[in-house]
Design a protein around this motif. Structure first.
Motif, short mmCIF file in Angstrom:
data_model
loop_
_atom_site.label_atom_id
_atom_site.label_comp_id
_atom_site.label_asym_id
_atom_site.label_seq_id
_atom_site.Cartn_x
_atom_site.Cartn_y
_atom_site.Cartn_z
N GLY A 17 0.82 -1.20 0.00
CA GLY A 17 0.00 0.00 0.00
C GLY A 17 0.86 1.25 0.00
O GLY A 17 2.00 1.27 -0.45
N ASP A 18 0.29 2.32 0.52
CA ASP A 18 0.98 3.61 0.50
C ASP A 18 1.94 3.80 1.66
O ASP A 18 2.93 4.52 1.53
N ALA A 19 1.65 3.19 2.80
CA ALA A 19 2.46 3.49 3.99
C ALA A 19 2.76 2.27 4.85
O ALA A 19 3.37 2.40 5.91
N ASP A 20 2.36 1.10 4.39
CA ASP A 20 2.45 -0.10 5.23
C ASP A 20 3.55 -1.03 4.75
O ASP A 20 4.12 -0.88 3.67
N LYS A 21 3.85 -2.03 5.56
CA LYS A 21 4.82 -3.07 5.22
C LYS A 21 4.25 -4.44 5.56
O LYS A 21 3.44 -4.58 6.49
N ILE A 22 4.69 -5.43 4.80
CA ILE A 22 4.52 -6.84 5.18
C ILE A 22 5.89 -7.33 5.61
O ILE A 22 6.87 -7.22 4.85
N VAL A 23 5.99 -7.85 6.81
CA VAL A 23 7.28 -8.30 7.33
C VAL A 23 7.24 -9.79 7.61
O VAL A 23 6.19 -10.35 7.97
N THR A 24 8.38 -10.43 7.40
CA THR A 24 8.55 -11.83 7.80
C THR A 24 9.46 -11.85 9.01
O THR A 24 10.59 -11.35 8.95
N LEU A 25 8.95 -12.38 10.10
CA LEU A 25 9.70 -12.44 11.35
C LEU A 25 9.98 -13.89 11.70
O LEU A 25 9.11 -14.75 11.52
N PHE A 26 11.18 -14.13 12.18
CA PHE A 26 11.46 -15.46 12.75
C PHE A 26 11.53 -15.27 14.25
O PHE A 26 12.43 -14.61 14.77
N THR A 27 10.54 -15.83 14.95
CA THR A 27 10.41 -15.60 16.38
C THR A 27 10.91 -16.81 17.16
O THR A 27 10.82 -17.95 16.71
N ARG A 28 11.42 -16.52 18.35
CA ARG A 28 11.86 -17.61 19.21
C ARG A 28 10.66 -18.46 19.67
O ARG A 28 10.75 -19.68 19.75
N GLU A 29 9.55 -17.79 19.92
CA GLU A 29 8.41 -18.48 20.54
C GLU A 29 7.50 -19.19 19.54
O GLU A 29 6.92 -20.22 19.86
N LEU A 32 8.37 -18.99 12.26
CA LEU A 32 8.25 -18.06 11.14
C LEU A 32 6.84 -17.46 11.10
O LEU A 32 5.85 -18.19 11.12
N ILE A 33 6.77 -16.14 11.02
CA ILE A 33 5.49 -15.43 11.04
C ILE A 33 5.50 -14.33 9.99
O ILE A 33 6.50 -13.61 9.85
N ARG A 34 4.40 -14.20 9.26
CA ARG A 34 4.21 -13.06 8.36
C ARG A 34 3.20 -12.12 9.00
O ARG A 34 2.16 -12.55 9.51
#
Length: 243
Positions: A17-29, A32-34
């Motif tokens: 979009g205009d101001a947002d992001k999609i991030v991929t995080l690798f979490t300890r708990e 993998l999370i989008r």
């Protein structure tokens, strides 16, 4: 929607979009999370500083059906060289792409989280190409798709001297179990791969790598990854363009 807190490494960032992001995080708990980060591209967004590639953050998120939502992102560590040095950034992106491609979402892998922390720290002081190679071999050992490198994939015998190698057969092969498509697998390459799996990530550790072993191990790994995926990794295309 339930909220939760997680320690996370940022392994992917895409504009949305205009101001947002999609991030991929690798979490300890949670592995993998989008997640969506609304407004993260605005200069004054409290999310902007934390959601940069390779950062380690403490994040508060809300669960969603397709994407979770990042509510807060407190910066824990910013790897300076991975954000400023093109070679380190490129090889770091290769490691991040491997995780995104081969690990399932929302499956906790604390051992991989710990490994990635060591890998990103090593990029700050060591040869980026070697760090990426070692990281890739070690990461593949957690995917269920690993090949056999020290024992015959057919009979299980511990290999001595030169041997053979076949991806179709599951990896290394002794002379008695040599497959039709097997290629030579020199003892020095096998010994080098054994050192890769025992690599010392401690900050003051040192290692010696010969060019021949480095090239052979890279060729073996990259060929296998591309056959598994059916397409080249985007990060490798960029690395090749760098020369």
């Amino acid at each position: 929607m339930a909220r939760y807190t997680a320690s996370a490494l940022v392994l992917g960032v895409h504009n949305w979009g205009d101001a947002d992001k999609i991030v991929t995080l690798f979490t300890r708990e949670r592995g993998l999370i989008r997640a969506a980060a609304f407004g993260a591209r605005r200069p004054k967004s409290p999310l902007a500083a934390g959601l940069q590639m390779f950062n380690e953050i403490e994040a508060e998120l809300t669960e969603g059906q397709r994407l979770d939502t990042v509510r807060t992102a407190s910066l824990l560590h910013h790897p300076k060289k991975l954000s400023e040095d093109l070679a380190a950034m490129s090889y770091g992106s290769f490691v991040a792409e491997l995780v995104r491609e081969f690990l399932p979402e929302k499956q906790p892998e604390p051992a991989i989280y710990t490994l990635l922390g060591k890998v990103f720290a090593a990029f700050e002081t060591r040869n980026a190409r070697i760090v990426a190679l070692v990281a890739a071999y070690q990461l593949m050992e957690h995917t269920g798709l690993q090949l056999s490198y020290e024992r015959c994939a057919h009979c299980g015998k511990l290999l001595e001297g030169d041997a053979f190698f076949s991806e179709q057969a599951g990896g290394a092969l002794c002379a008695e179990d040599r497959a039709a498509d097997a290629v030579p697998y020199p003892a020095q390459l096998r010994e080098f791969l054994a050192r890769i799996f025992a690599y010392d990530w401690r900050p003051n550790a040192s290692s010696t790598v010969t060019r021949d072993n480095l090239l052979a191990a890279e060729q073996m790994l990259i060929g296998y990854l591309q056959r598994l995926l059916g397409h080249p990794l985007k990060s490798l295309v960029f690395i090749h363009q760098l020369g």
